[in-house]
Design a protein around this motif. Structure first.
Motif, short mmCIF file in Angstrom:
data_model
loop_
_atom_site.label_atom_id
_atom_site.label_comp_id
_atom_site.label_asym_id
_atom_site.label_seq_id
_atom_site.Cartn_x
_atom_site.Cartn_y
_atom_site.Cartn_z
N GLU A 69 28.15 -11.01 -8.11
CA GLU A 69 28.90 -10.20 -7.14
C GLU A 69 27.56 -9.09 -7.05
O GLU A 69 27.68 -7.79 -7.42
CB GLU A 69 29.96 -9.44 -6.98
N ALA A 70 26.68 -9.79 -6.66
CA ALA A 70 25.26 -9.14 -6.39
C ALA A 70 25.37 -7.84 -5.25
O ALA A 70 26.72 -9.02 -4.40
CB ALA A 70 24.33 -9.10 -6.53
N PRO A 71 24.62 -6.53 -4.75
CA PRO A 71 25.37 -6.23 -3.56
C PRO A 71 25.00 -7.22 -1.99
O PRO A 71 23.94 -7.34 -2.07
CB PRO A 71 24.33 -4.87 -3.69
N GLY A 72 25.93 -6.93 -0.85
CA GLY A 72 25.89 -7.53 -0.30
C GLY A 72 26.21 -8.49 -0.09
O GLY A 72 26.55 -9.13 0.87
N GLU A 73 26.56 -9.38 -1.61
CA GLU A 73 27.47 -10.40 -1.38
C GLU A 73 28.75 -10.83 -1.59
O GLU A 73 29.58 -10.00 -1.52
CB GLU A 73 27.03 -11.38 -3.30
N VAL A 74 29.73 -12.22 -0.77
CA VAL A 74 30.83 -11.34 -0.40
C VAL A 74 31.56 -10.89 -1.95
O VAL A 74 31.07 -12.74 -2.86
CB VAL A 74 31.10 -12.93 0.39
N PRO A 75 32.51 -10.33 -1.96
CA PRO A 75 33.32 -10.30 -3.54
C PRO A 75 34.18 -12.19 -3.41
O PRO A 75 34.47 -12.08 -2.58
CB PRO A 75 34.36 -9.83 -3.31
N LEU A 76 34.26 -12.56 -5.01
CA LEU A 76 34.39 -13.41 -5.13
C LEU A 76 35.72 -13.35 -5.86
O LEU A 76 36.89 -14.08 -5.97
CB LEU A 76 34.07 -14.78 -6.18
#
Length: 237
Positions: A206-213
């Protein structure tokens, strides 16, 4: 067989498209590198034919990008760059073949057929060891994940944990279920070990800006998936 042809020379792409179509191939054409890169990222092609020098993004950069993402689609360069160093650079970038302009049409068709035979016989990823959920891919054989154009190296335990979460996407997995899967035999670790494993895995996928999974369901366990936020939280444990 689907072919992506990326070249900004209309006087080349139009007749070449006609010839390839007559040979029974489905051809899509992009006249600049940015469009070609976007189409290549979408995938589904059996062969990429790339010019080296393109507006916005070079064919070399397109080839390097898809190889970083783990895409093994055959790549054939059509280019006026004809020095030995150019050929070496193109092949080192991940190209499978290299044809210098101007070229004979019969030779091009022979090389296309050769690369498509390779594409057709190439081992298809085993669905049991290659998982796709949302925009995340997991390669269990190599302990690698792919998301947002980057390759993510995983430890054996991280790979096992992520596999379990992905195979049960959308489901609430309790702490005890996950513990039982990760440590099926022997003494179970302390309760904060699982939280630490989840935390490390989140940092990687989960990189910054990506939707949490990976979403925490407090007091119960975890749920995997981009749509899991309504009844849980993605905050750190």
């Amino acid at each position: 067989m689907r072919i992506l042809l990326v070249d900004d020379e209309v006087q080349l792409t139009e007749p070449l498209t006609r010839v390839l179509t007559r040979e029974g191939y489905q051809v899509e054409v992009a006249s600049d590198g940015a469009t070609g890169a976007e189409l290549a990222r979408q995938g589904g092609y059996d062969l990429l034919i790339l010019d080296w020098m393109l507006p916005h993004q070079s064919g070399l950069a397109i080839c390097q990008e898809i190889r970083r993402q783990g895409d093994v689609t055959p790549v054939l360069f059509l280019t006026a760059k004809d020095t030995l160093d150019d050929r070496v650079q193109g092949l080192d970038a991940g190209a499978d073949d290299y044809l210098v302009k101007p070229f004979e049409l019969l030779e091009l068709l022979a090389r296309v057929r050769a690369q498509l035979r390779r594409s057709a016989t190439q081992k298809t990823p085993n669905p049991e060891t290659h998982l796709h959920r949302d925009d995340l891919e997991l390669d269990l054989d190599n302990q690698l994940a792919y998301r947002g154009g980057r390759t993510i190296e995983l430890s054996e335990k991280e790979s096992t944990l992520l596999e379990y979460l992905m195979r049960h996407s959308g489901q609430l997995l309790t702490h005890s279920e996950i513990y039982q899967h990760l440590w099926p035999t022997g003494e179970k670790p302390s309760s904060n070990v699982l939280a630490a494993q989840i935390r490390l895995l989140r940092r990687k996928i989960e990189a910054p800006g990506e939707v949490p999974l990976i979403h925490t369901v407090y007091g119960k366990g975890y749920r995997f998936g981009s749509g899991g936020e309504s009844s849980s939280s993605s905050c750190p444990d």
